[in-house]
Design a protein around this motif. Structure first.
Motif, PDB file in Angstrom:
ATOM      1  N   TYR A 268       0.849  -1.204   0.000  1.00 47.95           N
ATOM      2  CA  TYR A 268       0.000   0.000   0.000  1.00 47.95           C
ATOM      3  C   TYR A 268       0.880   1.247   0.000  1.00 47.95           C
ATOM      4  O   TYR A 268       0.642   2.192  -0.765  1.00 47.95           O
ATOM      5  CB  TYR A 268      -0.904  -0.020   1.223  1.00 47.95           C
ATOM      6  CG  TYR A 268      -1.759   1.214   1.414  1.00 47.95           C
ATOM      7  CD1 TYR A 268      -3.110   1.209   1.064  1.00 47.95           C
ATOM      8  CD2 TYR A 268      -1.232   2.388   1.951  1.00 47.95           C
ATOM      9  CE1 TYR A 268      -3.897   2.339   1.245  1.00 47.95           C
ATOM     10  CE2 TYR A 268      -2.011   3.522   2.130  1.00 47.95           C
ATOM     11  CZ  TYR A 268      -3.339   3.491   1.781  1.00 47.95           C
ATOM     12  OH  TYR A 268      -4.118   4.618   1.962  1.00 47.95           O
ATOM     13  N   HIS A 269       1.898   1.273   0.865  1.00 49.02           N
ATOM     14  CA  HIS A 269       2.793   2.430   0.945  1.00 49.02           C
ATOM     15  C   HIS A 269       3.489   2.689  -0.389  1.00 49.02           C
ATOM     16  O   HIS A 269       3.561   3.844  -0.841  1.00 49.02           O
ATOM     17  CB  HIS A 269       3.861   2.181   2.017  1.00 49.02           C
ATOM     18  CG  HIS A 269       3.310   2.120   3.402  1.00 49.02           C
ATOM     19  ND1 HIS A 269       4.026   1.607   4.457  1.00 49.02           N
ATOM     20  CD2 HIS A 269       2.109   2.496   3.911  1.00 49.02           C
ATOM     21  CE1 HIS A 269       3.291   1.682   5.554  1.00 49.02           C
ATOM     22  NE2 HIS A 269       2.120   2.207   5.241  1.00 49.02           N
ATOM     23  N   LYS A 270       3.975   1.641  -1.009  1.00 48.95           N
ATOM     24  CA  LYS A 270       4.690   1.802  -2.273  1.00 48.95           C
ATOM     25  C   LYS A 270       3.786   2.368  -3.365  1.00 48.95           C
ATOM     26  O   LYS A 270       4.159   3.293  -4.099  1.00 48.95           O
ATOM     27  CB  LYS A 270       5.276   0.465  -2.731  1.00 48.95           C
ATOM     28  CG  LYS A 270       6.037   0.552  -4.058  1.00 48.95           C
ATOM     29  CD  LYS A 270       6.514  -0.798  -4.536  1.00 48.95           C
ATOM     30  CE  LYS A 270       7.305  -0.646  -5.847  1.00 48.95           C
ATOM     31  NZ  LYS A 270       6.505  -0.005  -6.916  1.00 48.95           N
ATOM     32  N   ARG A 271       2.595   1.812  -3.469  1.00 44.68           N
ATOM     33  CA  ARG A 271       1.668   2.273  -4.506  1.00 44.68           C
ATOM     34  C   ARG A 271       1.190   3.693  -4.230  1.00 44.68           C
ATOM     35  O   ARG A 271       0.917   4.465  -5.160  1.00 44.68           O
ATOM     36  CB  ARG A 271       0.489   1.302  -4.608  1.00 44.68           C
ATOM     37  CG  ARG A 271       0.907  -0.080  -5.107  1.00 44.68           C
ATOM     38  CD  ARG A 271      -0.175  -1.107  -4.933  1.00 44.68           C
ATOM     39  NE  ARG A 271      -1.338  -0.832  -5.764  1.00 44.68           N
ATOM     40  CZ  ARG A 271      -2.446  -1.566  -5.751  1.00 44.68           C
ATOM     41  NH1 ARG A 271      -2.533  -2.629  -4.952  1.00 44.68           N
ATOM     42  NH2 ARG A 271      -3.462  -1.263  -6.537  1.00 44.68           N
ATOM     43  N   LEU A 272       1.094   4.055  -2.949  1.00 44.44           N
ATOM     44  CA  LEU A 272       0.734   5.430  -2.592  1.00 44.44           C
ATOM     45  C   LEU A 272       1.808   6.404  -3.043  1.00 44.44           C
ATOM     46  O   LEU A 272       1.505   7.451  -3.641  1.00 44.44           O
ATOM     47  CB  LEU A 272       0.527   5.534  -1.078  1.00 44.44           C
ATOM     48  CG  LEU A 272       0.304   6.946  -0.525  1.00 44.44           C
ATOM     49  CD1 LEU A 272      -0.990   7.538  -1.071  1.00 44.44           C
ATOM     50  CD2 LEU A 272       0.283   6.930   1.001  1.00 44.44           C
ATOM     51  N   LYS A 273       3.071   6.072  -2.783  1.00 42.59           N
ATOM     52  CA  LYS A 273       4.168   6.958  -3.202  1.00 42.59           C
ATOM     53  C   LYS A 273       4.242   7.046  -4.727  1.00 42.59           C
ATOM     54  O   LYS A 273       4.538   8.107  -5.282  1.00 42.59           O
ATOM     55  CB  LYS A 273       5.495   6.423  -2.638  1.00 42.59           C
ATOM     56  CG  LYS A 273       5.575   6.405  -1.112  1.00 42.59           C
ATOM     57  CD  LYS A 273       5.553   7.771  -0.510  1.00 42.59           C
ATOM     58  CE  LYS A 273       5.595   7.742   1.018  1.00 42.59           C
ATOM     59  NZ  LYS A 273       6.830   7.207   1.569  1.00 42.59           N
ATOM     60  N   ASP A 274       3.978   5.939  -5.411  1.00 46.53           N
ATOM     61  CA  ASP A 274       3.975   5.960  -6.877  1.00 46.53           C
ATOM     62  C   ASP A 274       2.888   6.905  -7.395  1.00 46.53           C
ATOM     63  O   ASP A 274       3.099   7.619  -8.387  1.00 46.53           O
ATOM     64  CB  ASP A 274       3.743   4.554  -7.432  1.00 46.53           C
ATOM     65  CG  ASP A 274       4.937   3.636  -7.231  1.00 46.53           C
ATOM     66  OD1 ASP A 274       6.036   4.155  -6.970  1.00 46.53           O
ATOM     67  OD2 ASP A 274       4.763   2.404  -7.322  1.00 46.53           O
TER      68      ASP A 274
END
Length: 336
Positions: A268-274
């Motif tokens: 979730y964190h990674k996709r949010l930053k993307d």
């Protein structure tokens, strides 16, 4: 008589077709009819938006829109009163097209071009829709296996140009904080997710969170008897005890505890930053909560894009949300 004769001829020609040609002909007719015009039905008004009374009557039409009059509070209203559609000058079909652009995660300039609207209007519509979407996220309750972890991003004063004094020298967005580790220069966003695609996220504080900060976001949002999986931050232990949850702690420098891990929330964190830094090239901190619900609904929720369009368009038409254009840019720089 001539029309009837022509219809009889068409029927005879149709009967002479093979079964395959009949199916092909009917499918082409059906698709052609649906492509002629998509009619958006008026929303059913069930209560007065001012006092929630069901005692109201029709009160004539103005500019093609049905007016209503409440018998209890004696106030007039229309279908759009109390929603983000109130006062909108464009046809509702344009808004439907804009919702499609949001689901596709288009930039504001591309949204404005496709919908033939001003760039400022595209910006205002995005945040009005996300303001309404906040109401949907408030109703979310996580259950089952719930993973929680916090993510951090440096404070951004993007678009703060007029009548605003920066508390620090300006720098290019994406610049790392000047202080090492977790400091007051970083915004803390606690996140809770389950394995069914439901998620909760909101700005809590600056720097490292304590139990009170986590309670602001996750308190009352996790069903009892859920399995609460977190890292070794002590605040989660106190939070899980207060909420009566079954707590699974992932030890420091480990990525799992038995069959449990926090890989879903890390994803979730990674996709949010993307989304924030890749797709939208950075967002101001004062709008970050809106982009969190954007990510929750568009990126993380499990459903097809088409279904998400239908759900979102129907939700913003039926949800009471007072969001005014001139107030959007006046929001505090740090929404804490």
């Amino acid at each position: 008589m001539k029309t009837t004769h022509e219809i009889d001829i068409l029927k005879q020609l149709f009967e002479n077709l093979s079964e395959r040609d009949k199916h092909q002909f009917l499918s082409q007719i059906t698709s052609s009819q649906s492509a002629i015009q998509k009619v958006i039905q008026p929303r059913e008004v069930k209560a007065c938006p001012h006092c929630q009374s069901v005692h109201f009557v029709k009160n004539g039409k103005r500019n093609g829109r049905q007016n209503f009059l409440c018998r209890d509070c004696n106030k007039a209203f229309v279908e759009q009163t109390g929603t983000i559609l109130f006062g909108m000058k464009k046809d509702i079909a344009v808004l439907e097209k804009y919702v499609h652009c949001m689901i596709e995660k288009y930039s504001l300039r591309k949204c404005a071009e496709i919908c033939d609207i001003n760039l400022a209007t595209a910006f205002a519509w995005r945040h009005k829709i996300l303001d309404a979407l906040q109401k949907m996220m408030e109703q979310v309750e996580l259950d089952g296996v719930v993973q929680a972890d916090e993510t951090f991003t440096t404070i951004s004063y993007k678009r703060h140009h007029k009548n605003f004094n920066l508390p620090r020298p300006p720098h290019k967005r994406g610049t790392v904080a000047t202080k090492r580790g977790l400091s007051k220069q970083q915004v803390c966003v606690p996140v809770g997710v389950n394995l069914n695609g439901l998620s909760i996220a909101k700005i809590a504080n600056l720097g490292r969170p304590n139990v009170t900060d986590l309670q602001k976001v996750l308190g009352g949002k996790i069903a009892q008897n859920s399995v609460f999986v977190t890292d070794s931050l002590r605040s989660y232990q106190k939070l899980s005890f207060d909420m009566g949850l079954n707590h699974i702690l992932i030890p420091r420098n480990k990525y799992k505890n038995g069959v449990f891990n926090i890989q879903t929330v890390n994803n979730y964190h990674k996709r949010l930053k993307d989304l924030i830094f890749g797709t939208f090239k950075g967002v101001a901190t004062k709008y970050l909560n809106n982009y969190l619900v954007y990510h929750n609904f568009v990126n993380f929720a499990k459903d097809t894009k088409k279904n998400k369009e239908v759900v979102l368009f129907d939700f913003i038409r039926n949800t009471f949300c007072q969001s005014r254009t001139f107030e959007i840019s006046k929001r505090p720089a740090l929404p804490i």
